[in-house]
Design a protein around this motif. Structure first.
Motif, PDB file in Angstrom:
ATOM      1  N   ARG A 112       0.793  -1.239   0.000  1.00 53.34           N
ATOM      2  CA  ARG A 112       0.000   0.000   0.000  1.00 53.34           C
ATOM      3  C   ARG A 112       0.823   1.288   0.000  1.00 53.34           C
ATOM      4  O   ARG A 112       0.245   2.381  -0.010  1.00 53.34           O
ATOM      5  N   THR A 113       2.159   1.214   0.008  1.00 53.44           N
ATOM      6  CA  THR A 113       2.998   2.422   0.049  1.00 53.44           C
ATOM      7  C   THR A 113       4.131   2.330  -0.973  1.00 53.44           C
ATOM      8  O   THR A 113       4.993   1.453  -0.865  1.00 53.44           O
TER       9      THR A 113
ATOM     10  N   VAL B 160       0.010   6.325  -1.150  1.00 56.15           N
ATOM     11  CA  VAL B 160      -0.409   5.529  -0.002  1.00 56.15           C
ATOM     12  C   VAL B 160      -1.875   5.147  -0.156  1.00 56.15           C
ATOM     13  O   VAL B 160      -2.727   6.010  -0.393  1.00 56.15           O
TER      14      VAL B 160
ATOM     15  N   GLU C 233      -5.164   3.799   1.730  1.00 54.37           N
ATOM     16  CA  GLU C 233      -5.680   3.820   3.104  1.00 54.37           C
ATOM     17  C   GLU C 233      -7.070   3.192   3.167  1.00 54.37           C
ATOM     18  O   GLU C 233      -7.872   3.380   2.255  1.00 54.37           O
ATOM     19  N   GLU C 234      -7.320   2.496   4.256  1.00 52.61           N
ATOM     20  CA  GLU C 234      -8.663   1.958   4.489  1.00 52.61           C
ATOM     21  C   GLU C 234      -9.472   2.977   5.277  1.00 52.61           C
ATOM     22  O   GLU C 234      -8.995   3.531   6.270  1.00 52.61           O
TER      23      GLU C 234
ATOM     24  N   TYR D 203     -12.077   2.989   0.439  1.00 47.15           N
ATOM     25  CA  TYR D 203     -10.624   3.124   0.497  1.00 47.15           C
ATOM     26  C   TYR D 203     -10.206   4.397  -0.237  1.00 47.15           C
ATOM     27  O   TYR D 203     -10.925   4.885  -1.092  1.00 47.15           O
TER      28      TYR D 203
ATOM     29  N   TYR E  12      -5.969  12.502  -4.920  1.00 46.46           N
ATOM     30  CA  TYR E  12      -6.506  11.293  -4.294  1.00 46.46           C
ATOM     31  C   TYR E  12      -7.588  10.654  -5.157  1.00 46.46           C
ATOM     32  O   TYR E  12      -8.264  11.317  -5.936  1.00 46.46           O
TER      33      TYR E  12
END
Length: 199
Positions: free
Chosen positions: A71-72, A95, A97-98, A105, A131
């Motif tokens: 995830r990163t 990144v 994220e949840e 997400y 995002y």
């Protein structure tokens, strides 16, 4: 920076909001639409930076430069611009994220311009926060929100930047749906890794 008036348009089933920022050529932009596809598959497509140029508008180069985990990651990418504007490049930390388990997400891309040396002939984007917000809307439907807060750097004609940026948001959401459809039987390993990462 002081925030100013907000505008909204709808085009090709995608709604775009823009909010002017004092001292910035580009407004803060947000687009929302609904696409067909499985949530983790769409996230795997977004995170596969080596294949971004297959679907991201104006992308000419994209490559992963470092990975921490599923995830990163850190990415270098470049986009072409119409003459007489110089091409742009960017270095971002990505990144995933949840927000809500198995439902919602976010993939955040934040500029880290000093991570790599400047490239001749390209203007490095000094600031960006981008995002993708992915929310499960049905068994095989995802609501996508795509946000863009970017200082493109260098001298740019305001009218060109604004029109291009708004169209790019709409085209990105539509292109993401197409890429998810075209890669239906791919990304099995990445989807499994993302599911395990977020359990």
């Amino acid at each position: 920076a002081r925030r100013q008036r907000q505008m909204c348009i709808r085009d090709r089933d995608v709604t775009v909001w823009s909010r002017d920022r004092t001292g910035r050529v580009l407004p803060e932009l947000r687009a929302r639409g609904q696409i067909d596809g499985e949530l983790f598959h769409a996230m795997a497509v977004i995170l596969d930076n080596d294949r971004s140029c297959e679907w991201v508008p104006n992308c000419t180069e994209s490559r992963e430069i470092k990975r921490l985990d599923a995830r990163t990651i850190w990415v270098y990418s470049a986009t072409n611009s119409p003459w007489p504007v110089s091409d742009r490049d960017t270095v971002v930390k990505v990144v995933a994220e949840e927000i809500e388990l198995d439902q919602q997400y976010r993939v955040v891309m934040q500029a880290q311009p000093d991570l790599l040396p400047l490239v001749e002939g390209r203007v490095r984007i000094p600031y960006s926060k981008i995002y993708f917000l992915l929310k499960r809307a049905g068994a095989n439907t995802i609501q996508i929100e795509y946000g863009l807060d970017v200082d493109p750097g260098g001298a740019l004609p305001k009218w060109m930047v604004r029109r291009t940026a708004r169209n790019t948001l709409i085209e990105t959401i539509i292109a993401l749906e197409t890429q998810v459809a075209q890669t239906r039987d791919q990304y099995q390993f990445e989807i499994k890794a993302l599911r395990e990462e977020f359990q």
